[in-house]
Design a protein around this motif. Structure first.
Motif, PDB file in Angstrom:
ATOM      1  N   VAL A  67       0.833  -1.205   0.000  1.00  0.00           N
ATOM      2  CA  VAL A  67       0.000   0.000   0.000  1.00  0.00           C
ATOM      3  C   VAL A  67       0.871   1.260   0.000  1.00  0.00           C
ATOM      4  O   VAL A  67       0.568   2.238  -0.683  1.00  0.00           O
ATOM      5  CB  VAL A  67      -0.961   0.004   1.204  1.00  0.00           C
ATOM      6  CG1 VAL A  67      -1.692   1.340   1.316  1.00  0.00           C
ATOM      7  CG2 VAL A  67      -1.977  -1.130   1.082  1.00  0.00           C
ATOM      8  N   CYS A  70       1.866   2.537  -3.429  1.00  0.00           N
ATOM      9  CA  CYS A  70       0.820   2.599  -4.451  1.00  0.00           C
ATOM     10  C   CYS A  70       0.876   3.825  -5.345  1.00  0.00           C
ATOM     11  O   CYS A  70       0.649   3.724  -6.546  1.00  0.00           O
ATOM     12  CB  CYS A  70      -0.561   2.468  -3.814  1.00  0.00           C
ATOM     13  SG  CYS A  70      -1.040   3.855  -2.755  1.00  0.00           S
ATOM     14  N   ASP A  71       1.190   5.004  -4.808  1.00  0.00           N
ATOM     15  CA  ASP A  71       1.183   6.200  -5.652  1.00  0.00           C
ATOM     16  C   ASP A  71       1.922   7.330  -4.950  1.00  0.00           C
ATOM     17  O   ASP A  71       1.949   7.396  -3.713  1.00  0.00           O
ATOM     18  CB  ASP A  71      -0.246   6.639  -5.975  1.00  0.00           C
ATOM     19  CG  ASP A  71      -0.286   7.720  -7.044  1.00  0.00           C
ATOM     20  OD1 ASP A  71       0.249   7.462  -8.138  1.00  0.00           O
ATOM     21  OD2 ASP A  71      -0.823   8.809  -6.791  1.00  0.00           O
ATOM     22  N   GLY A 232       3.514  -2.863  -6.120  1.00  0.00           N
ATOM     23  CA  GLY A 232       2.779  -1.868  -5.359  1.00  0.00           C
ATOM     24  C   GLY A 232       2.388  -0.658  -6.179  1.00  0.00           C
ATOM     25  O   GLY A 232       1.308  -0.088  -5.983  1.00  0.00           O
ATOM     26  N   ARG A 233       3.241  -0.230  -7.125  1.00  0.00           N
ATOM     27  CA  ARG A 233       3.015   1.017  -7.848  1.00  0.00           C
ATOM     28  C   ARG A 233       2.079   0.891  -9.053  1.00  0.00           C
ATOM     29  O   ARG A 233       1.429   1.879  -9.452  1.00  0.00           O
ATOM     30  CB  ARG A 233       4.367   1.583  -8.307  1.00  0.00           C
ATOM     31  CG  ARG A 233       4.318   2.925  -9.046  1.00  0.00           C
ATOM     32  CD  ARG A 233       3.598   4.030  -8.280  1.00  0.00           C
ATOM     33  NE  ARG A 233       4.213   4.348  -7.025  1.00  0.00           N
ATOM     34  CZ  ARG A 233       5.146   5.281  -6.836  1.00  0.00           C
ATOM     35  NH1 ARG A 233       5.591   5.977  -7.872  1.00  0.00           N
ATOM     36  NH2 ARG A 233       5.628   5.518  -5.634  1.00  0.00           N
ATOM     37  N   PRO A 235      -0.995  -0.204  -9.624  1.00  0.00           N
ATOM     38  CA  PRO A 235      -2.353   0.332  -9.535  1.00  0.00           C
ATOM     39  C   PRO A 235      -2.402   1.853  -9.664  1.00  0.00           C
ATOM     40  O   PRO A 235      -3.307   2.403 -10.313  1.00  0.00           O
ATOM     41  CB  PRO A 235      -2.833  -0.124  -8.146  1.00  0.00           C
ATOM     42  CG  PRO A 235      -2.035  -1.349  -7.877  1.00  0.00           C
ATOM     43  CD  PRO A 235      -0.692  -1.077  -8.457  1.00  0.00           C
ATOM     44  N   GLY A 236      -1.448   2.558  -9.057  1.00  0.00           N
ATOM     45  CA  GLY A 236      -1.418   4.010  -9.168  1.00  0.00           C
ATOM     46  C   GLY A 236      -1.152   4.448 -10.593  1.00  0.00           C
ATOM     47  O   GLY A 236      -1.766   5.414 -11.092  1.00  0.00           O
TER      48      GLY A 236
END
Length: 268
Positions: A67, A70-71, A232-233, A235-236
């Motif tokens: 998480v 993520c962005d 992790g990244r 999705p962003g």
């Protein structure tokens, strides 16, 4: 020409990750139907990369790590690259590929370097299982690392951030690791280094430094660091691609011709 030169070895690939049979998929020894029902996505990622399911505490910590990656807004080169490619009308997969190709030494490369530092340092000392003695060794190790980098006028990887005086993601991750009793030797080293850097240079852990320590304590090798960051990244990045498609004009440019300064123009 000998036709045998073009034959493919029947057993040219071996894998311990998944076995696919008619109407059945087994991943790391588990029936995927059971995994779909019983575990979280982050647990599945852990299983694939580490070869076993995480414990409850490991699973919670690994989820926190994913998480945290993520962005980080629209400023990173990978995100800007993805949005620029999208504005040209390219499909999702091309824009995601462009973002991934933007990861390098200056962007997303710090986590592997930091994991290498932590793991090689901890492996260089003889831990005996006595917390008082081991903790003193780790503090001494942090001092040695700090002095070595300072004398060479080099930055210790995993510390400092171009936007944040204190990276809120790193601070939260350390708080959660302490709260959940997941502070291992690599995290102790990271926190000891932070104490030195904070008191002498007002520099704190960044998200890469925090996660490099936590992933090392979870048993991940440094070559998987960038891979976990990518997981992790993504999705962003996809969210930015979708937003670019939905809200921005096509063929959007990040600079106009008037913004360009031409130099070294040769005159006849």
């Amino acid at each position: 020409m000998n036709e045998n030169n073009f034959k493919v070895n029947e057993h040219s690939l071996k894998t311990a990750i998944s076995k696919v049979e008619p109407n059945k998929i087994v991943t790391r020894g588990y029936n995927q139907e059971d995994l779909i029902e019983k575990i979280r996505y982050s647990d599945m990622v852990f299983l694939l990369l580490r070869g076993r399911l995480p414990t409850l505490r490991e699973g919670k910590l690994f989820n926190h790590i994913l998480v945290s990656f993520c962005d980080h807004g629209a400023t990173p080169p990978s995100t800007q690259t993805a949005r620029l490619i999208t504005s040209s009308g390219s499909p999702m997969n091309s824009a995601v590929a462009g973002a991934l190709l933007s990861f390098g030494h200056k962007h997303a490369g710090a986590i592997q370097k930091t994991m290498d530092l932590y793991q090689s340092a901890i492996n260089s000392i003889q831990l005996i299982g006595d917390s008082d003695i081991d903790n003193k060794q780790i503090v001494s190790l942090a001092i040695d690392i700090y002095n070595r980098y300072s004398s060479n006028k080099k930055k210790i990887p995993g510390f400092g951030h171009r936007y944040h005086d204190t990276d809120p993601r790193a601070r939260k991750l350390m708080d959660l690791a302490i709260k959940e009793g997941m502070v291992g030797n690599h995290t102790k080293l990271a926190l000891s280094l932070q104490d030195l850097l904070k008191s002498n240079k007002d520099i704190s852990l960044n998200v890469d430094g925090a996660n490099a320590a936590l992933l090392s304590d979870l048993g991940f090798t440094s070559d998987l660091g960038l891979g976990v960051f990518i997981i992790g990244r993504i999705p962003g990045i996809i969210a930015h691609i979708h937003e670019e498609n939905m809200t921005q004009d096509e063929f959007r440019k990040f600079c106009d011709i008037d913004d360009i300064v031409y130099t070294d123009i040769r005159r006849e």
